[in-house]
Design an enzyme around this catalytic site. Structure first.
Site, PDB file in Angstrom:
ATOM      1  CB  SER A   1      43.444  40.500  29.904  1.00 44.65           C
ATOM      2  OG  SER A   1      43.801  39.167  30.181  1.00 44.65           O
TER       3      SER A   1
ATOM      4  CE  LYS B   1      40.371  37.373  29.493  1.00 43.17           C
ATOM      5  NZ  LYS B   1      41.826  37.545  29.619  1.00 43.17           N
TER       6      LYS B   1
ATOM      7  CB  SER C   1      40.966  39.477  33.495  1.00 42.50           C
ATOM      8  OG  SER C   1      41.639  39.717  32.289  1.00 42.50           O
TER       9      SER C   1
ATOM     10  CE  LYS D   1      39.688  42.328  30.654  1.00 42.24           C
ATOM     11  NZ  LYS D   1      40.616  42.274  31.801  1.00 42.24           N
TER      12      LYS D   1
END
Length: 291
Positions: A73, A76, A130, A235
């Site tokens: 992720s 993203k 997420s 993140k």
């Protein structure tokens, strides 16, 4: 003194000297292991690590920084940049579709098909918690659809000089979304230029309305709730092929640094590594110039 007595005395002296030498060796070894100026002595559980001064580009810690691995992720961040670059209406309402269901990994989502949220809310959930269906719907409703969106992701990566990077989907659930730590440092620093990405990725918690119910979400990175951390962007990521990942732009020891941690298998290892890096940088700052 008899010969036997002199021999015993010499033996005792040898034993005492050996014990002293061993003690000195242990002391020196301990001092070296704690030397804050030697990054190779920072024990990190992540298979890949990179800590870089965000201003000067100086590499402070590097471990397998060129290895190309799935990034889960962390993807993203690129999804968010492509959405914001396109200038699409963030207040436009988007309906979660059955197409946004995760058939690859079967991950769970509380965004049922038919849920209606704004693009802005989808972006927040994708960066903060997420949310995979949020990211998938952002790609699907991009002008031209998911295929065009993924092409834009790869074009953006190329423009940033990310030579080790390839994207196949906007969520990171695909194991063919790959990159290296040195490329991800470029990604993090580029994403940090977007105020909305900075704000949404570090939001502690938020709620959205779906089917008349309030859905509460929390940030996947508990460090944003820790008063001892000054995180400007972050993140997390996880799929089995990637292990647990974490990237951040963070202020540590009075300097702005980019931190990349990939392929950490323990649930708490990436957070443990982040704390070890922070402690090492603060120790180095307290020690002053090495000489």
């Amino acid at each position: 003194m008899t010969n036997g007595g002199r021999s015993l005395h010499r033996l005792e002296k040898i034993v005492a000297l050996a014990a002293l030498a061993a003690a000195l060796a242990l002391t020196i070894g301990f001092a070296q292991a704690r030397d804050p100026h030697k990054p190779e002595d920072v024990f990190l559980r992540s298979a890949v690590a990179l800590v870089q001064d965000a201003g000067s580009g100086e590499i402070l810690i590097a471990k397998n920084q060129g290895a190309v691995l799935p990034i889960a992720s962390i993807t993203k961040l690129m999804t968010a940049m492509v959405i914001l670059d396109a200038g699409v209406d963030l207040e436009q309402r988007v309906v979660i579709s059955g197409e946004d269901n995760d058939l690859v990994k079967g991950t769970r989502s509380r965004l049922r098909p038919g849920t209606v949220l704004t693009r802005d809310e989808l972006l927040l959930l994708a960066l903060m918690s997420s949310e995979n269906r949020a990211a998938a719907s952002l790609g699907r409703t991009y002008p031209g659809g998911t295929e065009v969106f993924v092409a834009a992701m790869n074009a953006k990566a190329a423009a940033l000089g990310m030579q080790d990077t390839h994207f196949d989907d906007p969520t990171g659930l695909s194991a063919t979304n790959v990159s290296s730590a040195r490329d991800l440092a470029r990604l993090v620093n580029a994403a940090h230029e977007y105020p909305l990405i900075r704000r949404y990725s570090t939001t502690e918690s938020a709620s959205v309305q779906a089917f008349g119910r309030k859905l509460q979400y929390r940030n996947t990175n508990g460090l944003v709730r820790n008063a001892h951390w000054d995180i400007g962007l972050q993140k997390t990521g996880y799929i089995s092929e990637a292990g647990r990942c974490l990237v951040m732009r963070v202020r540590m020891a009075s300097r702005e640094v980019t931190v990349i941690l990939l392929d950490s298998w323990g649930k708490l290892s990436r957070i443990g590594d982040a704390n070890r890096i922070k402690k090492w940088l603060e120790s180095a700052a307290d020690a002053g110039p090495h000489g």
